[in-house]
Design an enzyme around this catalytic site. Sequence first.
Site, PDB file in Angstrom:
ATOM      1  N   HIS A   1       8.945 -18.355   6.309  1.00 16.15           N
ATOM      2  CA  HIS A   1      10.281 -17.915   5.307  1.00 16.15           C
ATOM      3  C   HIS A   1       9.740 -17.802   3.872  1.00 16.15           C
ATOM      4  O   HIS A   1      10.641 -17.696   3.167  1.00 16.15           O
ATOM      5  CB  HIS A   1      11.109 -19.017   5.703  1.00 16.15           C
ATOM      6  CG  HIS A   1      11.822 -19.023   7.025  1.00 16.15           C
ATOM      7  ND1 HIS A   1      13.124 -18.325   7.398  1.00 16.15           N
ATOM      8  CD2 HIS A   1      11.714 -19.514   8.159  1.00 16.15           C
ATOM      9  CE1 HIS A   1      13.301 -18.372   8.832  1.00 16.15           C
ATOM     10  NE2 HIS A   1      12.446 -19.144   9.231  1.00 16.15           N
TER      11      HIS A   1
ATOM     12  N   LYS B   1      23.061 -18.432  -4.901  1.00 19.75           N
ATOM     13  CA  LYS B   1      22.172 -18.975  -4.065  1.00 19.75           C
ATOM     14  C   LYS B   1      21.695 -20.185  -4.776  1.00 19.75           C
ATOM     15  O   LYS B   1      21.933 -20.475  -5.720  1.00 19.75           O
ATOM     16  CB  LYS B   1      20.964 -17.948  -3.962  1.00 19.75           C
ATOM     17  CG  LYS B   1      20.922 -16.907  -5.284  1.00 19.75           C
ATOM     18  CD  LYS B   1      19.953 -15.825  -4.882  1.00 19.75           C
ATOM     19  CE  LYS B   1      20.627 -14.565  -4.651  1.00 19.75           C
ATOM     20  NZ  LYS B   1      20.230 -14.083  -3.053  1.00 19.75           N
ATOM     21  N   ARG B   2      20.508 -20.856  -4.057  1.00 24.18           N
ATOM     22  CA  ARG B   2      19.917 -21.824  -4.744  1.00 24.18           C
ATOM     23  C   ARG B   2      19.426 -21.541  -5.976  1.00 24.18           C
ATOM     24  O   ARG B   2      18.815 -20.448  -6.279  1.00 24.18           O
ATOM     25  CB  ARG B   2      18.766 -22.388  -3.746  1.00 24.18           C
ATOM     26  CG  ARG B   2      19.291 -22.981  -2.511  1.00 24.18           C
ATOM     27  CD  ARG B   2      20.136 -24.225  -2.776  1.00 24.18           C
ATOM     28  NE  ARG B   2      19.098 -25.399  -3.413  1.00 24.18           N
ATOM     29  CZ  ARG B   2      18.751 -26.486  -2.868  1.00 24.18           C
ATOM     30  NH1 ARG B   2      19.021 -26.592  -1.598  1.00 24.18           N
ATOM     31  NH2 ARG B   2      17.951 -27.316  -3.150  1.00 24.18           N
TER      32      ARG B   2
ATOM     33  N   LYS C   1      14.565 -16.710  -8.286  1.00 28.50           N
ATOM     34  CA  LYS C   1      15.524 -16.169  -8.003  1.00 28.50           C
ATOM     35  C   LYS C   1      16.081 -15.406  -9.437  1.00 28.50           C
ATOM     36  O   LYS C   1      17.375 -14.516  -9.298  1.00 28.50           O
ATOM     37  CB  LYS C   1      16.711 -16.690  -6.975  1.00 28.50           C
ATOM     38  CG  LYS C   1      16.140 -17.184  -5.718  1.00 28.50           C
ATOM     39  CD  LYS C   1      17.124 -18.260  -5.171  1.00 28.50           C
ATOM     40  CE  LYS C   1      16.573 -18.706  -3.712  1.00 28.50           C
ATOM     41  NZ  LYS C   1      16.618 -17.694  -2.726  1.00 28.50           N
TER      42      LYS C   1
ATOM     43  N   THR D   1      19.459 -13.274   2.572  1.00 21.85           N
ATOM     44  CA  THR D   1      20.683 -12.972   3.758  1.00 21.85           C
ATOM     45  C   THR D   1      21.963 -13.165   3.236  1.00 21.85           C
ATOM     46  O   THR D   1      22.777 -12.131   3.722  1.00 21.85           O
ATOM     47  CB  THR D   1      20.680 -14.108   4.839  1.00 21.85           C
ATOM     48  OG1 THR D   1      20.610 -15.683   4.139  1.00 21.85           O
ATOM     49  CG2 THR D   1      19.644 -13.830   5.699  1.00 21.85           C
TER      50      THR D   1
ATOM     51  N   LYS E   1      25.383 -10.255   3.628  1.00 23.56           N
ATOM     52  CA  LYS E   1      26.845 -10.411   3.752  1.00 23.56           C
ATOM     53  C   LYS E   1      27.746  -9.842   2.774  1.00 23.56           C
ATOM     54  O   LYS E   1      28.795  -9.330   3.017  1.00 23.56           O
ATOM     55  CB  LYS E   1      27.076 -12.007   3.514  1.00 23.56           C
ATOM     56  CG  LYS E   1      26.266 -12.932   4.660  1.00 23.56           C
ATOM     57  CD  LYS E   1      26.049 -14.185   4.428  1.00 23.56           C
ATOM     58  CE  LYS E   1      25.161 -14.973   5.389  1.00 23.56           C
ATOM     59  NZ  LYS E   1      24.897 -16.388   4.694  1.00 23.56           N
TER      60      LYS E   1
HETATM   61  C1  NBG Z   1      14.319 -18.684   2.911  1.00 19.69           C
HETATM   62  C2  NBG Z   1      13.736 -17.365   1.986  1.00 19.69           C
HETATM   63  C3  NBG Z   1      14.886 -16.434   1.961  1.00 19.69           C
HETATM   64  C4  NBG Z   1      15.235 -16.208   3.470  1.00 19.69           C
HETATM   65  C5  NBG Z   1      15.651 -17.412   4.189  1.00 19.69           C
HETATM   66  C6  NBG Z   1      15.662 -17.142   5.567  1.00 19.69           C
HETATM   67  C7  NBG Z   1      13.078 -20.895   2.688  1.00 19.69           C
HETATM   68  C8  NBG Z   1      11.845 -21.686   2.843  1.00 19.69           C
HETATM   69  N1  NBG Z   1      12.922 -19.510   2.802  1.00 19.69           N
HETATM   70  O1  NBG Z   1      14.387 -15.267   1.452  1.00 19.69           O
HETATM   71  O2  NBG Z   1      13.582 -17.906   0.581  1.00 19.69           O
HETATM   72  O3  NBG Z   1      16.291 -15.039   3.583  1.00 19.69           O
HETATM   73  O4  NBG Z   1      14.434 -18.372   4.110  1.00 19.69           O
HETATM   74  O5  NBG Z   1      14.530 -16.385   6.189  1.00 19.69           O
HETATM   75  O6  NBG Z   1      14.334 -21.357   2.653  1.00 19.69           O
END
Ligand code: NBG
Length: 836
Positions: free
Chosen positions: A380, A571-572, A577, A679, A683
């Site tokens: 991920h 987002k986080r 980001k 993701t 949405k």
């Molecule tokens: C996150 C990515 C995102 C991705 C999501 C789901 C982690 C380690 N990775 O870009 O930063 O959409 O995983 O795949 O949280």
Amino acid sequence: MGTKTVFAPSVSAGSPSVSKLLQQYGCGPVRIEGTDNALYERHLLFDNAIDIGAATSRDRFEAFARSVRDILSQRWVLTEKTYELKNPKRLYYLSMEFLIGRSLANNVSNLLLVEAAKDAIQHKHLDWIDLLEQEPDAALGNGGLGRLAACFIESAATLHLPAMGYGLRYDYGLFKQGIRDGWQYEQPDNWLRAEDPWEVIRRGEKVEVRLNCSFEISGGSLRAIPGRPSSLIGIPFDRPVVGYGGTTINTLRLWAAAAPDFFNFQEFSGGDFVGALAQTLSAESLTRVLYPDDTTSMGQGLRFVQEYFLVACSLADLVRRFQRGNPDWSTFSEKAAIQLNDTHPAMAVPELLRILLDEAHLGWDEAWEITKGTLGYTNHTLLPEALEKWPLAWFEIMLPRHLELICEINRRLLDETRSRFPGDEGRVERVSLIEEGAGRKIRMANLAIVGSHSTNGVAAIHSGLLRTTTVKDLADMFPERFNNKTNGVTQRRWLLLANPALSRAVTDAVGDKWITDLNQLSKLKPLAADRSFRDAFRRAKRDAKSQFADWLRLSAGQTIDPDTIFDCHVKRFHEYKRQMLMALRIVVLYNRLRANPDLEMFPRTFFFGGKAAPAYHLAKLMIKFVNNLAGTIDGDPAVRGRLKVVFLPEYCVSLAERLIPASDVSNQISTAGYEASGTSNMKFMMNGALTVGTRDGATIEMAEEAGEENLFLFGLTAEQVAAGRGWYNPQFHYENEPETRAALNLIFTDHFSRNEPGVFSPLREMLLTNGDFYMHLADLTSYVQAHERLGALYADLDAWAHKAILNVASSGKFSSDRTISEYAADIWNVKPCPVP
Ligand code: NBG
């Protein structure tokens, strides 16, 4: 806010009658409410033995949720029974995180009980919104990775796949975020304070996990006591996962740690009362809290044991299930597929191998083939700081047998490497499962790749980079294992439930098949030019915006204007980001308006939401900056009514469900090559927001689907970012771009920090003097320009609606139903097993 805002009546069209449904759920004459033996009344009165007149909102929520659980229970049991009987190949999704959010509305909707619930609410004079608000978010995850797992298990159930999620039942989920003087502070998320109505404890199915050492936990960190073997008990808590239509109801099984109940009675009676009880305490501490970091691996002992605990409990459980119906171990990988959500459960490699060797007594070759054949691994992130590496010494102390197996796997791997690439010792070093050096470490990503038959990334660009850069040497050795599975999200939660007005408009226009086949949305394409559909679309957006404004006023006392552009970045908080890039754009606009008050510009409300890892100081400072920016702009009459910045504290699933439908603009502005997929981008697209984004993650594929002309892409590509690493210098932009310089100067001269001089100097270092690793300044100008194009479009309401509708119509690919079908076909070889 009446009840109509929550239930999308679109599902009632053509849905079976309530009595038929209750029959499907085996409920016979029992009713939700209104008769002596109705579910709701019984729960309300008898569960907690309370006077119905004195029931609180929480009591009513629990009674209602339990009624819903009653209705689904027989189907839930039947689902498992069907699997036992038919003995299909099953999928097990192992994840340290499941970011579920709330379940009541989702379960009612997926059970097709919207109309029945509506009736019940009316008869009982219940306040549906108030009821829903009683349910805490189950926040057992950090962000995208955990939310993806939640979407996946819902899709798998909807697709009738015999699937099961395995995770941990943290007593405390992701921390609650508060803001004081602009700074984030963390508070524990005690989500289980009141009993959870969905979960069912299965004490009878507990498992024992053995470790080669004992532990002491003090001050949150773990101390291992070598040479004193101990065991932990995993207690399963099951939650129903309702597939849409309510025919398949799968299980999410979360493990809680407990001390063995046979624990040291001798010590107990021998007088070490405190010592014996402390053992219970430390065992239970194991699943007390979720680690609040999303993209760093922190190397904490407690986390290491959490990961092993998840793996050991889940494998013991699924092996036990396998053995009930299958006498022959050699068929194991024909009956079970195990997907590892990131490397967090990668200890499944040596654990499964151990079971096959030591418990099933298979030979190495067969055990190894079965292990690889069963396991699949999803990566991920490419961020090096997120790739887990665990000290070899910890394996030595806690899991010596596993270390032995890892070393043997590695010996064979290195032999193979040497024979295939003679003389290439650099390669040998890189593929090794062990990182040499002072403190030797196990590379969990290498272990997961070598010990599985499939490694996938989560968007095309990410899978490509994974193969060609991050783990290139392993991809050279095992090219056939590498594949891509672009992420998706469930439209049941993110459109049907979250956006009733738009769902209704869509269903009125093209029917309701999109609920389980999102590609149906493409039928909306011709309607992008249709006046009456455009009107319906605009009304839906306007509805969602004013509802969000109402909610914000009532819940936080903040006033926003729904007639401004809602421009979102949620987002986080993380440097890559680039929340700071959006903040810089706002400062540029602010400067323009101060210099030229008559400037034509459509008024905007900027929303930021997201949490920072508690130890990530720079991310916390970014939150502080956004809050100070909001405060300064609010206090400046020069821009009043034209710019407004809102930081939304405690961004969570429920808040996303409110905000995303109300958004006009989605900012997806990571440095290209760093966001694996994203993701929320999907949405927003589904809900008719337009994307301003870099060519990164799944945003690239969104543009492929909708046509690049229907998004606002800007900035460096991943190749340009990589190529610029050698020479990029933010100083160049500072010196040559007046607006960039003015924006930074305003920040660095404490315009936004009058009472806290110098507080933002680490941002100066990040953006300017330390080289701007994430290249904010390189992209700022093109980012501002992209938004200018977007602003011009907004002035033309029809043209805007046209693009937005085309985006909704092109979002079909981004259903997690599509993603899960691909995993099932390409990786798992798992087929639907419908429940009669
Ligand atoms: C996150 C990515 C995102 C991705 C999501 C789901 C982690 C380690 N990775 O870009 O930063 O959409 O995983 O795949 O949280």
